[in-house]
Design a protein around this motif. Sequence first.
Motif, PDB file in Angstrom:
ATOM      1  N   ASP A 121      35.213 -56.946 -30.096  1.00  0.00           N
ATOM      2  CA  ASP A 121      35.919 -56.981 -28.819  1.00  0.00           C
ATOM      3  C   ASP A 121      35.578 -55.798 -27.922  1.00  0.00           C
ATOM      4  OD1 ASP A 121      37.170 -59.306 -29.557  1.00  0.00           O
ATOM      5  OD2 ASP A 121      38.911 -58.279 -30.421  1.00  0.00           O
ATOM      6  N   GLN A 122      35.254 -54.645 -28.507  1.00  0.00           N
ATOM      7  CA  GLN A 122      35.047 -53.445 -27.703  1.00  0.00           C
ATOM      8  C   GLN A 122      33.668 -53.397 -27.046  1.00  0.00           C
ATOM      9  OE1 GLN A 122      35.357 -53.324 -31.092  1.00  0.00           O
ATOM     10  NE2 GLN A 122      33.926 -51.890 -31.974  1.00  0.00           N
ATOM     11  N   VAL A 123      32.835 -54.432 -27.218  1.00  0.00           N
ATOM     12  CA  VAL A 123      31.494 -54.434 -26.650  1.00  0.00           C
ATOM     13  C   VAL A 123      31.531 -55.078 -25.268  1.00  0.00           C
ATOM     14  CG1 VAL A 123      29.161 -55.314 -26.907  1.00  0.00           C
ATOM     15  CG2 VAL A 123      30.410 -54.556 -28.889  1.00  0.00           C
ATOM     16  N   GLY A 163      31.664 -48.249 -30.012  1.00  0.00           N
ATOM     17  CA  GLY A 163      31.252 -49.383 -29.206  1.00  0.00           C
ATOM     18  C   GLY A 163      30.383 -49.011 -28.023  1.00  0.00           C
ATOM     19  N   THR A 164      29.881 -47.786 -27.989  1.00  0.00           N
ATOM     20  CA  THR A 164      29.035 -47.354 -26.876  1.00  0.00           C
ATOM     21  C   THR A 164      27.581 -47.716 -27.145  1.00  0.00           C
ATOM     22  OG1 THR A 164      28.771 -45.167 -27.874  1.00  0.00           O
ATOM     23  CG2 THR A 164      30.547 -45.437 -26.262  1.00  0.00           C
ATOM     24  N   LEU A 165      26.862 -47.965 -26.079  1.00  0.00           N
ATOM     25  CA  LEU A 165      25.450 -48.328 -26.173  1.00  0.00           C
ATOM     26  C   LEU A 165      24.638 -47.104 -26.591  1.00  0.00           C
ATOM     27  CD1 LEU A 165      23.302 -50.532 -25.696  1.00  0.00           C
ATOM     28  CD2 LEU A 165      23.149 -49.709 -23.343  1.00  0.00           C
ATOM     29  N   ARG A 166      23.913 -47.213 -27.695  1.00  0.00           N
ATOM     30  CA  ARG A 166      23.072 -46.123 -28.183  1.00  0.00           C
ATOM     31  C   ARG A 166      21.660 -46.226 -27.647  1.00  0.00           C
ATOM     32  NH1 ARG A 166      23.304 -45.412 -34.666  1.00  0.00           N
ATOM     33  NH2 ARG A 166      25.506 -44.931 -34.922  1.00  0.00           N
ATOM     34  N   GLN A 167      21.101 -47.425 -27.698  1.00  0.00           N
ATOM     35  CA  GLN A 167      19.677 -47.568 -27.422  1.00  0.00           C
ATOM     36  C   GLN A 167      19.397 -48.987 -26.916  1.00  0.00           C
ATOM     37  OE1 GLN A 167      17.355 -46.855 -30.928  1.00  0.00           O
ATOM     38  NE2 GLN A 167      15.414 -46.893 -29.860  1.00  0.00           N
ATOM     39  N   THR A 168      18.438 -49.102 -26.044  1.00  0.00           N
ATOM     40  CA  THR A 168      17.970 -50.408 -25.574  1.00  0.00           C
ATOM     41  C   THR A 168      16.487 -50.520 -25.896  1.00  0.00           C
ATOM     42  OG1 THR A 168      19.566 -50.406 -23.766  1.00  0.00           O
ATOM     43  CG2 THR A 168      17.717 -51.909 -23.577  1.00  0.00           C
ATOM     44  N   TRP A 222      26.000 -49.112 -36.993  1.00  0.00           N
ATOM     45  CA  TRP A 222      25.600 -49.654 -35.709  1.00  0.00           C
ATOM     46  C   TRP A 222      25.613 -51.175 -35.780  1.00  0.00           C
ATOM     47  CZ3 TRP A 222      21.407 -52.865 -35.901  1.00  0.00           C
ATOM     48  CH2 TRP A 222      20.588 -52.746 -37.018  1.00  0.00           C
ATOM     49  N   PHE A 223      25.543 -51.805 -34.650  1.00  0.00           N
ATOM     50  CA  PHE A 223      25.289 -53.230 -34.593  1.00  0.00           C
ATOM     51  C   PHE A 223      24.366 -53.499 -33.424  1.00  0.00           C
ATOM     52  CE2 PHE A 223      29.386 -52.528 -32.591  1.00  0.00           C
ATOM     53  CZ  PHE A 223      29.246 -53.124 -31.348  1.00  0.00           C
ATOM     54  N   GLY A 224      23.575 -54.533 -33.570  1.00  0.00           N
ATOM     55  CA  GLY A 224      22.585 -54.848 -32.551  1.00  0.00           C
ATOM     56  C   GLY A 224      22.823 -56.233 -31.979  1.00  0.00           C
ATOM     57  N   ILE A 225      22.559 -56.354 -30.696  1.00  0.00           N
ATOM     58  CA  ILE A 225      22.687 -57.632 -30.012  1.00  0.00           C
ATOM     59  C   ILE A 225      21.360 -57.923 -29.334  1.00  0.00           C
ATOM     60  CG2 ILE A 225      23.878 -58.867 -28.171  1.00  0.00           C
ATOM     61  CD1 ILE A 225      26.285 -57.041 -28.721  1.00  0.00           C
ATOM     62  N   VAL A 226      20.818 -59.106 -29.611  1.00  0.00           N
ATOM     63  CA  VAL A 226      19.592 -59.544 -28.956  1.00  0.00           C
ATOM     64  C   VAL A 226      20.012 -60.405 -27.775  1.00  0.00           C
ATOM     65  CG1 VAL A 226      17.433 -60.813 -29.219  1.00  0.00           C
ATOM     66  CG2 VAL A 226      18.350 -59.518 -31.147  1.00  0.00           C
ATOM     67  N   THR A 227      19.453 -60.103 -26.623  1.00  0.00           N
ATOM     68  CA  THR A 227      19.806 -60.854 -25.420  1.00  0.00           C
ATOM     69  C   THR A 227      18.727 -61.888 -25.116  1.00  0.00           C
ATOM     70  OG1 THR A 227      18.710 -59.338 -23.910  1.00  0.00           O
ATOM     71  CG2 THR A 227      20.993 -58.838 -24.487  1.00  0.00           C
ATOM     72  N   GLU A 228      19.049 -62.803 -24.213  1.00  0.00           N
ATOM     73  CA  GLU A 228      18.059 -63.820 -23.861  1.00  0.00           C
ATOM     74  C   GLU A 228      16.944 -63.250 -22.990  1.00  0.00           C
ATOM     75  OE1 GLU A 228      20.591 -65.737 -20.159  1.00  0.00           O
ATOM     76  OE2 GLU A 228      20.345 -66.871 -21.986  1.00  0.00           O
ATOM     77  N   ASN A 229      17.073 -62.007 -22.536  1.00  0.00           N
ATOM     78  CA  ASN A 229      16.021 -61.319 -21.781  1.00  0.00           C
ATOM     79  C   ASN A 229      15.064 -60.572 -22.707  1.00  0.00           C
ATOM     80  OD1 ASN A 229      17.375 -62.191 -19.524  1.00  0.00           O
ATOM     81  ND2 ASN A 229      18.479 -60.275 -19.248  1.00  0.00           N
ATOM     82  N   GLU A 242      15.735 -58.312 -25.047  1.00  0.00           N
ATOM     83  CA  GLU A 242      16.109 -56.915 -25.245  1.00  0.00           C
ATOM     84  C   GLU A 242      17.027 -56.837 -26.461  1.00  0.00           C
ATOM     85  OE1 GLU A 242      16.202 -54.900 -20.849  1.00  0.00           O
ATOM     86  OE2 GLU A 242      18.037 -55.781 -21.613  1.00  0.00           O
ATOM     87  N   VAL A 243      16.909 -55.726 -27.181  1.00  0.00           N
ATOM     88  CA  VAL A 243      17.804 -55.456 -28.299  1.00  0.00           C
ATOM     89  C   VAL A 243      18.687 -54.289 -27.891  1.00  0.00           C
ATOM     90  CG1 VAL A 243      17.987 -54.851 -30.730  1.00  0.00           C
ATOM     91  CG2 VAL A 243      16.056 -56.232 -29.951  1.00  0.00           C
ATOM     92  N   LEU A 244      19.987 -54.526 -27.872  1.00  0.00           N
ATOM     93  CA  LEU A 244      20.945 -53.491 -27.503  1.00  0.00           C
ATOM     94  C   LEU A 244      21.601 -52.977 -28.773  1.00  0.00           C
ATOM     95  CD1 LEU A 244      22.615 -55.424 -24.546  1.00  0.00           C
ATOM     96  CD2 LEU A 244      20.719 -53.800 -24.424  1.00  0.00           C
ATOM     97  N   ILE A 245      21.446 -51.681 -29.053  1.00  0.00           N
ATOM     98  CA  ILE A 245      22.011 -51.057 -30.242  1.00  0.00           C
ATOM     99  C   ILE A 245      23.285 -50.322 -29.833  1.00  0.00           C
ATOM    100  CG2 ILE A 245      21.599 -49.475 -32.164  1.00  0.00           C
ATOM    101  CD1 ILE A 245      19.723 -51.885 -32.177  1.00  0.00           C
ATOM    102  N   TYR A 246      24.406 -50.706 -30.452  1.00  0.00           N
ATOM    103  CA  TYR A 246      25.704 -50.107 -30.146  1.00  0.00           C
ATOM    104  C   TYR A 246      26.222 -49.327 -31.338  1.00  0.00           C
ATOM    105  CZ  TYR A 246      26.147 -53.027 -25.979  1.00  0.00           C
ATOM    106  OH  TYR A 246      25.970 -53.607 -24.767  1.00  0.00           O
ATOM    107  N   ASP A 247      27.014 -48.287 -31.083  1.00  0.00           N
ATOM    108  CA  ASP A 247      27.700 -47.536 -32.136  1.00  0.00           C
ATOM    109  C   ASP A 247      28.834 -48.403 -32.664  1.00  0.00           C
ATOM    110  OD1 ASP A 247      30.037 -45.319 -32.812  1.00  0.00           O
ATOM    111  OD2 ASP A 247      28.002 -44.747 -33.412  1.00  0.00           O
ATOM    112  N   GLN A 248      28.962 -48.490 -33.978  1.00  0.00           N
ATOM    113  CA  GLN A 248      29.961 -49.375 -34.577  1.00  0.00           C
ATOM    114  C   GLN A 248      31.381 -48.839 -34.408  1.00  0.00           C
ATOM    115  OE1 GLN A 248      29.288 -50.235 -38.736  1.00  0.00           O
ATOM    116  NE2 GLN A 248      29.841 -52.370 -38.408  1.00  0.00           N
ATOM    117  N   VAL A 249      31.547 -47.534 -34.345  1.00  0.00           N
ATOM    118  CA  VAL A 249      32.885 -46.943 -34.246  1.00  0.00           C
ATOM    119  C   VAL A 249      33.380 -46.946 -32.803  1.00  0.00           C
ATOM    120  CG1 VAL A 249      34.242 -44.868 -34.663  1.00  0.00           C
ATOM    121  CG2 VAL A 249      32.464 -45.528 -36.292  1.00  0.00           C
TER     122      VAL A 249
END
Length: 105
Positions: free
Chosen positions: A59-61, A96-101, A78-85, A87-94
């Motif tokens: 929910d915090q993403v 929820g901030t974006l770490r890396q794209t 961490w958790f990663g989200i692959v977008t339809e563009n 791109e892989v977005l890497i977020y901090d698990q605790v």
Amino acid sequence: MTKETDVDDMDTPEMPANLTFLRRLVTVLTIIMIGGVVTVVALLVIRLNADPAPLPLPDQVTLPDGTTATAFTVGSDWFGIVTENDEVLIYDQVTGTLRQTITLD
């Protein structure tokens, strides 16, 4: 005159008690093994035909505007989200901030 004896008239020797026990034991073990194999096969069929449960997106993403998630994976912290563009977005698990794209070619 010879007297012919029927097969039914002959006395069949009785099996020893330990041999009877062994015969019954083998029969019971065979039935148990068949039941076990059928159970394992049934569980495999049920498990392999089940739809995999998708992991819920935390929910915090907050995804950047205009992006849609197509895949989601979880790491150790961490958790990663692959977008339809692509791109892989890497977020901090605790937090929820974006770490890396990461942009895929």
